[in-house]
Write a protein that holds these residues in place. Structure first.
Motif, PDB file in Angstrom:
ATOM      1  N   ASN A  80       0.818  -1.207   0.000  1.00 45.94           N
ATOM      2  CA  ASN A  80       0.000   0.000   0.000  1.00 45.94           C
ATOM      3  C   ASN A  80       0.855   1.261   0.000  1.00 45.94           C
ATOM      4  N   ALA A  81       1.985   1.226   0.676  1.00 42.44           N
ATOM      5  CA  ALA A  81       2.878   2.383   0.658  1.00 42.44           C
ATOM      6  C   ALA A  81       3.405   2.635  -0.744  1.00 42.44           C
ATOM      7  N   ALA A  82       3.740   1.555  -1.467  1.00 41.79           N
ATOM      8  CA  ALA A  82       4.199   1.706  -2.843  1.00 41.79           C
ATOM      9  C   ALA A  82       3.095   2.273  -3.727  1.00 41.79           C
ATOM     10  N   ASN A  83       1.863   1.821  -3.495  1.00 41.58           N
ATOM     11  CA  ASN A  83       0.722   2.326  -4.240  1.00 41.58           C
ATOM     12  C   ASN A  83       0.499   3.806  -3.936  1.00 41.58           C
ATOM     13  N   ARG A  86       2.857   6.447  -5.620  1.00 45.80           N
ATOM     14  CA  ARG A  86       2.557   6.869  -6.992  1.00 45.80           C
ATOM     15  C   ARG A  86       1.813   8.198  -7.035  1.00 45.80           C
ATOM     16  N   LEU A  87       1.102   8.510  -5.942  1.00 46.92           N
ATOM     17  CA  LEU A  87       0.287   9.720  -5.903  1.00 46.92           C
ATOM     18  C   LEU A  87       1.079  10.941  -5.459  1.00 46.92           C
ATOM     19  N   GLY A  88       2.353  10.741  -5.126  1.00 47.19           N
ATOM     20  CA  GLY A  88       3.228  11.871  -4.850  1.00 47.19           C
ATOM     21  C   GLY A  88       3.086  12.521  -3.485  1.00 47.19           C
ATOM     22  N   PRO A  89       2.962  11.748  -2.389  1.00 47.45           N
ATOM     23  CA  PRO A  89       2.918  12.373  -1.071  1.00 47.45           C
ATOM     24  C   PRO A  89       4.260  12.997  -0.714  1.00 47.45           C
ATOM     25  N   GLU A  90       4.239  13.972   0.190  1.00 46.13           N
ATOM     26  CA  GLU A  90       5.490  14.577   0.663  1.00 46.13           C
ATOM     27  C   GLU A  90       6.350  13.545   1.368  1.00 46.13           C
ATOM     28  N   VAL A 126       8.354  -0.949   4.576  1.00 40.17           N
ATOM     29  CA  VAL A 126       7.860   0.260   3.922  1.00 40.17           C
ATOM     30  C   VAL A 126       9.003   1.038   3.294  1.00 40.17           C
ATOM     31  N   ARG A 127      10.106   1.127   4.021  1.00 39.94           N
ATOM     32  CA  ARG A 127      11.263   1.871   3.493  1.00 39.94           C
ATOM     33  C   ARG A 127      11.748   1.257   2.180  1.00 39.94           C
ATOM     34  N   ARG A 128      11.778  -0.042   2.101  1.00 42.11           N
ATOM     35  CA  ARG A 128      12.223  -0.711   0.871  1.00 42.11           C
ATOM     36  C   ARG A 128      11.225  -0.567  -0.264  1.00 42.11           C
ATOM     37  N   HIS A 133      13.970   8.707  -2.372  1.00 39.90           N
ATOM     38  CA  HIS A 133      13.867  10.130  -2.062  1.00 39.90           C
ATOM     39  C   HIS A 133      12.690  10.443  -1.139  1.00 39.90           C
ATOM     40  N   LEU A 134      11.780   9.486  -0.959  1.00 38.77           N
ATOM     41  CA  LEU A 134      10.562   9.735  -0.195  1.00 38.77           C
ATOM     42  C   LEU A 134      10.834   9.508   1.297  1.00 38.77           C
ATOM     43  N   PRO A 135      10.642  10.534   2.137  1.00 38.54           N
ATOM     44  CA  PRO A 135      10.870  10.341   3.573  1.00 38.54           C
ATOM     45  C   PRO A 135       9.892   9.323   4.172  1.00 38.54           C
ATOM     46  N   VAL A 136      10.406   8.499   5.064  1.00 37.61           N
ATOM     47  CA  VAL A 136       9.584   7.598   5.860  1.00 37.61           C
ATOM     48  C   VAL A 136       9.859   7.916   7.321  1.00 37.61           C
ATOM     49  N   SER A 137       8.833   8.359   8.032  1.00 41.93           N
ATOM     50  CA  SER A 137       8.986   8.742   9.430  1.00 41.93           C
ATOM     51  C   SER A 137       8.059   7.897  10.289  1.00 41.93           C
TER      52      SER A 137
END
Length: 321
Positions: A80-83, A86-90, A126-128, A133-137
């Motif tokens: 779901n994170a990969a999906n 695609r929508l371009g979250p910060e 999720v990180r993988r 470039h997408l932050p995971v916090s």
């Protein structure tokens, strides 16, 4: 100093994110949690919770919004994170703090604070799954029933690839009862090499200054405090930059256009049965900071007709403007 708007289910949704970021002072928002179970969610689910995805993952005032996911299955979260990516979250934030029984019963939210190894698997998956470039916090509490595993949980998040950790300085057992134990956050900061952001029970400039001093965190996340006082982020920033607490930055007459904007968006975007309740909910919190909000709340408290409430909102500037 970074000041973030907290994810608050049923309260700090995209409507309030829009209004509060128009007032100013916030550097970033986090959406309410999007619950992940065993299915791949369609885009419409992400867009419903976080319509800012249609605006470059920013509020209309231009403040970035990070999407928060809640779940316990590493594989489902990863897919779901990969999906979502695609929508371009910060960025993507992971919820390890929700105290709701229905969430904890299914192993999500704060329930995961009982198993640091599982936390590490979730964050790593999720990180993988998302672009580098997408932050995971991550957002956590001090623990489930106690604080015994708070360091280990934070380390699991950092080792799994979380780039920052927000700490709500209470356990799941504490719920939302004051106080928040800001003085325990330095032990978490010492245990990880990533930035730590303090959260919990920040209602005023004085609270913010004490939180920064006790936690050692330069950055803060604001929740109910900024909903009750929309000028709180501006006032905190002025106090930190100026070295002393400053008077209220946003007066009641200044807030009236934002209340009108809030009601307009509620009527446009929410179900009819939700509209009056949302306005009353915000006015109820505003009573903590504005004496005028007490009068306003009492006037609208028993109203249910949308047209009558609209007329009431339109008349606010004539009374207090």
């Amino acid at each position: 100093m970074k000041l973030l708007l907290a994810p608050m289910e049923g309260l700090l949704d995209f409507v309030l994110r829009d209004v509060l970021t128009r007032v100013g002072g916030a550097d970033r928002c986090v959406s309410e949690f999007i619950r992940i179970t065993g299915t791949v969610l369609p885009d419409k689910v992400f867009l419903r919770t976080m319509p800012e995805l249609r605006n470059g993952s920013r509020t209309l005032a231009g403040v970035p919004v990070r999407a928060q996911l809640l779940g316990s299955d590493p594989e489902s979260l990863a897919v779901n994170a990969a999906n979502l990516a695609r929508l371009g979250p910060e960025g993507i934030d992971l919820n390890f703090g929700c105290p709701a029984k229905v969430v904890n019963r299914h192993g999500g939210g704060a329930a995961l604070l009982q198993d640091p190894e599982h936390i590490a698997r979730v964050v790593e998956a999720v990180r993988r799954a998302v672009p580098a470039h997408l932050p995971v916090s991550a957002k956590m509490r001090l623990g489930f029933n106690d604080t015994g595993l708070m360091r280990e949980c934070a380390q699991a998040m950092a080792q799994g690839g979380a780039c920052e950790i927000v700490v709500h300085a209470r356990t799941k057992l504490d719920g939302y009862r004051p106080p928040a134990y800001w003085e325990l956050i330095p032990a978490i900061r010492a245990a990880v090499a990533v930035p730590v952001i303090a959260n919990g029970e920040i209602w005023s400039v004085d609270d913010a200054l004490r939180c920064r001093a006790q936690s050692g965190c330069g950055d803060l996340m604001l929740g109910r405090g900024i909903v009750a006082d929309p000028g709180l982020a501006l006032a905190i920033r002025a106090a930190v930059d100026g070295g002393a607490a400053t008077p209220l930055e946003v007066r009641w007459p200044d807030l009236l256009p934002q209340i009108a904007r809030f009601w307009e968006m509620v009527c446009e975007d929410l179900e009819p049965r939700q509209r009056a309740g949302r306005l009353k909910q915000w006015l109820n919190l505003l009573r903590r900071r504005y004496p005028e909000a007490e009068t306003a709340f009492q006037e609208v408290r028993v109203q249910t007709d949308q047209r009558e409430i609209t007329q009431w909102v339109e008349n606010l500037p004539h009374r207090w403007g």
